[in-house]
Design an enzyme around this catalytic site. Structure first.
Site, PDB file in Angstrom:
ATOM      1  N   HIS A  37      -7.504  -5.631  -1.581  1.00  0.00           N
ATOM      2  CA  HIS A  37      -6.322  -4.786  -1.175  1.00  0.00           C
ATOM      3  C   HIS A  37      -5.273  -5.694  -0.578  1.00  0.00           C
ATOM      4  O   HIS A  37      -3.881  -5.592  -0.604  1.00  0.00           O
ATOM      5  CB  HIS A  37      -6.551  -3.503  -0.437  1.00  0.00           C
ATOM      6  CG  HIS A  37      -5.628  -2.626  -0.095  1.00  0.00           C
ATOM      7  ND1 HIS A  37      -4.963  -2.030  -1.326  1.00  0.00           N
ATOM      8  CD2 HIS A  37      -4.977  -2.153   0.812  1.00  0.00           C
ATOM      9  CE1 HIS A  37      -4.114  -1.236  -0.410  1.00  0.00           C
ATOM     10  NE2 HIS A  37      -3.997  -1.489   0.822  1.00  0.00           N
ATOM     11  N   SER A  65       0.809  -1.337   0.090  1.00  0.00           N
ATOM     12  CA  SER A  65       0.191  -0.060  -0.181  1.00  0.00           C
ATOM     13  C   SER A  65       0.900   1.263   0.053  1.00  0.00           C
ATOM     14  O   SER A  65       1.669   1.617  -0.960  1.00  0.00           O
ATOM     15  CB  SER A  65      -1.014  -0.074   1.186  1.00  0.00           C
ATOM     16  OG  SER A  65      -2.151   0.982   0.973  1.00  0.00           O
ATOM     17  N   ASP A 117      -9.090  -4.771  -6.282  1.00  0.00           N
ATOM     18  CA  ASP A 117      -8.789  -3.922  -5.007  1.00  0.00           C
ATOM     19  C   ASP A 117      -9.849  -2.864  -4.918  1.00  0.00           C
ATOM     20  O   ASP A 117     -10.037  -1.888  -5.779  1.00  0.00           O
ATOM     21  CB  ASP A 117      -7.485  -3.105  -5.411  1.00  0.00           C
ATOM     22  CG  ASP A 117      -6.672  -2.197  -4.155  1.00  0.00           C
ATOM     23  OD1 ASP A 117      -7.581  -2.085  -3.337  1.00  0.00           O
ATOM     24  OD2 ASP A 117      -5.659  -2.349  -3.976  1.00  0.00           O
TER      25      ASP A 117
END
Length: 954
Positions: A875, A767, A841
């Protein structure tokens, strides 16, 4: 979120005390020499069977289970067609398995979660399964209003579950009785939402069974007798199913539950029209200023609105253990149910149209009302309009009543906060928030009373009684946090500030009050009495951050004088111990210090977490768990908290992990993996403070970088990477410069220690850590030989209304957005980079497109790069096939471009100095910025209120 969990979290859900964590197609590979995989490979089907693996969560206790095989033939990768060969010319089209030494750790048997009864005399062992097979993630799902919905089950999609429940008696000496297994539900049932009745005699939980028949897959509510272990369906009718899109069910009293059910006459889902009624239109003819972040999975048209209503609409039903059923209210999209402590009222929230195409359902119009527990509507508290216009500045909130709750120390008293600044954090006003309180059924003409006024943003209340409550407020821009002492029942007693400090100054954190459970299932501040002492004492439970690491403590704190006495502290030499919960709160009346019992945890660098009951006055300790070492092959790994300085004097720290048996003087430097996540601070002193403990047990998650200890790597875990903006200086304007300075200091330290080979240091992150990785490879090529970037965002112009902790827009800080974006520096990135991203995601800001476009930019400049898109993954990665393949990709990348790297670091250093002489962007003088801590972009959005970020777990 990241897989590794560092803390033991206590979740209180109306009578439950839970110690918890959290068709098949091949991955899509893109690499410079091979190009994009043909479209037909995206849907190529591979035969699969159920996979059995385990994530490592340190607060779980073991059960007897059969270990899965680690020979590469277990689970969904057992098919000979599923695993490709190691031929370097054949890198596409199949899922791969990592080396056995990694696979054996990830494939270790799972451990169950623990849940204590309200009376603290029993423990549930909630048995868990392994990592799910990809076929479960591949199930159809509807993406509506910011949610992902499994229409077949009428729940949120991708839900975890338990496979069984075991009950153990907890005896006073800490020993556990023989297990009673809950029986009666079908084989293969998946259990969720396990809750205790308030008297601890029954459990309620949901059950679902995967079946071709969609109705059979829907959730049913079951109850079990705790003494006998016998379970049965709650509803006598087989046609009543649970609707778990929002809330699910709650105990109203010891014999009655309020359940969210699917309306019996709902019918089939709406069908999408073949021909639309008209174009999709949005308008801003009123010239409203509406700035929103890059939310995903939003409603797109009228059909989506109808579909959302179809799945989210609930019929509330009161049902008794004897089978009596009563409907409450009309069908609606109910989002939360909260019975009052006296069991007379229910606080019910719902959302309704008009919906929005630009914000998720947390900002939809919201109605909150009070009902009696026998189904009679009392009154409406508020009906809030659609909130599309909440400013992006941190601490901005929704207008109107918010945080509406019951006082936990009163039978049926409500309290809430209302903003006085229109919800806009940029508006200067005093007070900024007002807290109100009112009875559930006020006397006619009696309005709400003002409880307290705040100049910062309201952050919650810890209730005790009419003489004591603690009110919290904070302001993100300045990192200021304050705790007020108020006397709710005495208007003549003036509120006073108990603590006023910086939220990022962990050394000054006094701790949080320990809570006791009441007979009604709520939690209040535990008041402690001492013999022959009239003082008012509470217990403060703190992390005890120090320059040597965390040393958790328990203080007896006099709320009136401010004096404190340390009654318990962690062993600081070898062990890391924490206070988990009160265990002497199951009876009514005063709590005396000499009768105190607390649940603690204890661990070390080499010993897994165990749980103990500490009893006063002699502080006798009884061990109640006996965990095995989860990965004995790494039992003797080496762990050290190291400190070093950035060139501007900022103190930095990291955790250095070394393989078992490694001796730098004999074995020489190792390949090293640097894995981090940037955080923002307002002061250099706070940025340099040490967080964590050198004595914590090293927990290894299914995608943890610590797995590469088994491959002979040195691991620099969580090196602090502070981006500091002091005073009024804006955020992020020196992001790259400070990022590079942090990395340089860390690399120099591990090289100086002789544990890392200077030409074999790789960098990685997830991330915002992936964003960091790409920036470091672009702007600090002299430090790293290659990088691994998972699920990142690389072009900040695609998140124009703020990202992470940046609340200026692209148009207000154009140069910052551009210079922070590694996409804009794709021409500078010369070191090998592996990009991994989930194809689905749903995190705000990290669209899959970010990796796709970054890869194309790199490829356009001839960079050595590889892109792996994981089908069905979000994610964070969940399926065993995906996780194993990511580990294989990562290991292959590290072996090829780190372990085998023969480049001379001095060449990279010369290139870096040449860039510096030319005025590279990261070395230009910029304004230092104020920003926040770690976390993905999605971590800041909650019901329309921008919150201070959660800590990131690498």
């Amino acid at each position: 979120m990241n897989q590794m969990v560092r803390g033991l979290h206590k979740v209180c859900h109306r009578g439950v005390s839970l110690l918890t964590p959290s068709s098949l197609s091949p991955p899509i590979f893109l690499c410079l020499k091979l190009g994009r995989v043909p479209g037909h490979l995206r849907t190529h089907s591979i035969k699969t069977t159920t996979a059995m693996t385990a994530s490592r969560l340190h607060h779980l206790v073991p059960i007897h289970s059969v270990s899965s095989k680690n020979d590469g033939t277990n689970g969904s990768l057992s098919s000979s067609n599923a695993v490709a060969t190691e031929d370097e010319d054949n890198l596409e089209g199949r899922y791969r398995l990592p080396p056995p030494e990694i696979r054996e750790i990830v494939d270790a048997p799972p451990l169950p979660a623990l849940s204590f009864s309200p009376q603290r005399d029993k423990i549930l062992f909630l048995k868990r399964r392994a990592l799910p097979p990809l076929e479960e993630l591949a199930r159809p799902e509807e993406k509506l209003a910011g949610l992902r919905i499994d229409g077949k089950c009428n729940t949120r999609s991708r839900m975890s579950f338990y496979t069984g429940i075991g009950i153990h008696q907890l005896f006073p000496d800490g020993k556990l009785g023989q297990e009673i297994e809950i029986q009666g539900f079908p084989d293969g049932a998946k259990l969720n939402f396990v809750t205790w009745s308030q008297d601890g005699k029954h459990l309620a939980f949901s059950i679902r069974i995967d079946a071709e028949d969609s109705s059979s897959s829907k959730l049913r509510v079951w109850v079990a007798d705790v003494d006998t272990g016998k379970a049965r369906p709650l509803f006598q009718s087989p046609d009543i199913y649970l609707n778990a899109i929002f809330d699910n069910f709650v105990w109203v009293n010891n014999s009655t539950l309020l359940v969210c059910t699917i309306p019996l006459l709902r019918g089939d889902p709406p069908k999408k029209p073949l021909v639309p009624l008209g174009p999709k239109m949005q308008s801003n003819e009123k010239r409203d200023i509406i700035q929103v972040r890059t939310f995903q999975d939003l409603l797109k048209d009228e059909y989506d609105e109808d579909l959302f209503d179809y799945y989210a609409t609930t019929q509330l039903v009161l049902v008794s253990l004897d089978g009596t059923v009563k409907e409450i209210g009309p069908p609606a999209v109910y989002t939360s149910l909260d019975p009052s402590p006296d069991e007379k009222y229910i606080l019910i929230s719902s959302i309704h149209r008009p919906y929005s195409f630009i914000v998720p359902c947390g900002r939809f119009p919201r109605q909150v009302g009070v009902w009696t527990t026998d189904g009679i509507f009392v009154r409406e508290l508020c009906d809030l309009p659609l909130a599309e216009d909440i400013p992006i500045a941190f601490n901005s909130v929704r207008k109107g009543m918010r945080s509406i709750n019951w006082r936990s120390d009163k039978p049926s008293t409500l309290y809430w906060a209302e903003t006085q600044d229109g919800g806009d954090a940029k508006v200067e006003v005093t007070p900024r928030d007002i807290i109100y309180t009112q009875q559930a059924e006020p006397v006619q003409g009696e309005g709400p009373e003002i409880l307290h006024k705040l100049d910062l943003r309201y952050g919650g209340i810890s209730w005790c009684d009419d003489s004591l409550a603690l009110v919290y407020e904070s302001w993100y821009k300045t990192r200021r946090t304050r705790t007020w002492v108020i006397s709710p029942g005495s208007k003549d007693v003036a509120p006073r500030i108990l603590f006023d400090r910086s939220s990022e100054d962990v050394y000054s954190d006094p701790g949080s009050p320990m809570m006791r459970r009441t007979s009604t299932g709520t939690y209040v501040i535990a008041k402690i009495k001492k013999e022959n002492d009239e003082g008012t004492y509470i217990l403060l439970n703190g992390n005890g951050a120090t320059p040597e690491g965390n040393i958790p403590f328990l203080d007896l704190f006099d709320i009136n004088t401010g004096s404190k006495e340390r009654i318990w502290e962690s062993d600081k030499e070898k062990y890391y111990e924490t206070t988990v919960a009160l265990m002497s709160d199951q009876t009514e009346g005063d709590l005396y210090l000499n009768q105190l019992k607390i649940l603690t945890s204890k661990e070390s660098k080499t010993e897994n977490t165990q749980y103990y009951i500490q009893s006063w006055p002699d502080k006798k300790s009884c061990q109640i768990t006996d965990f095995p070492h989860p990965y004995p092959q790494l039992a003797s790994l080496q762990k050290e908290l190291i400190k070093y300085q950035r060139k501007d004097g900022v103190q930095l720290s990291a955790t250095l992990y070394l393989p078992p048996g490694y001796d730098p003087s004999k074995d020489g430097p190792l390949p090293c993996l640097f894995w981090s996540y940037p955080g923002e601070f307002k002061s250099k002193d706070a940025a340099g403070q040490v967080r964590g403990s050198p004595n914590e047990f090293p927990r290894i998650g299914s995608t943890s970088v610590l797995l590469w200890l088994a491959r002979g790597f040195a691991i620099l875990g969580g090196p602090t990477t502070p981006i500091i903006g002091e005073g009024d200086e804006e955020a992020n304007d020196r992001f790259v410069e400070q990022l590079v300075a942090c990395a340089e200091a860390a690399v120099e330290e591990v090289v100086r220690r002789g544990v890392a080979h200077p030409s074999k240091i790789a960098v990685g992150g997830h991330s915002y850590g992936a964003f960091m990785t790409a920036n470091l490879l672009a702007h600090a090529p002299h430090l790293f030989c290659c990088g691994i970037a998972r699920s990142g965002a690389y072009n900040r112009t695609l998140t124009p209304f703020g990202f992470q902790n940046e609340d200026r827009t692209l148009w207000e800080a154009t140069s910052t957005y551009v210079e922070m974006s590694p996409f804009m520096s794709a021409n500078k990135l010369k070191k090998p980079i592996l990009l991994v991203h989930g194809e689905e995601d749903n995190n705000s800001g990290t669209l899959t497109m970010q990796s796709d476009r970054f890869f194309n930019a790199l490829k356009g400049h001839g960079a050595l790069c590889r892109l792996v898109i994981l089908p069905f993954e979000s994610h964070g990665y969940a399926a065993r096939e995906s996780i194993m393949h990511v580990l294989w990709e990562t290991d292959r990348w590290l072996q090829k471009y780190c372990v085998s790297n023969t480049a001379d670091r001095s060449t990279d250093l010369k290139v870096s100095k040449d860039d510096e002489s030319k005025g590279a962007p990261h070395l230009q003088n910029k304004t230092v910025a104020a920003s926040g801590g770690g976390g993905t972009e999605a971590d800041f959005e909650h019901d329309g209120c921008h919150l201070a970020p959660r800590s990131s777990l690498w």
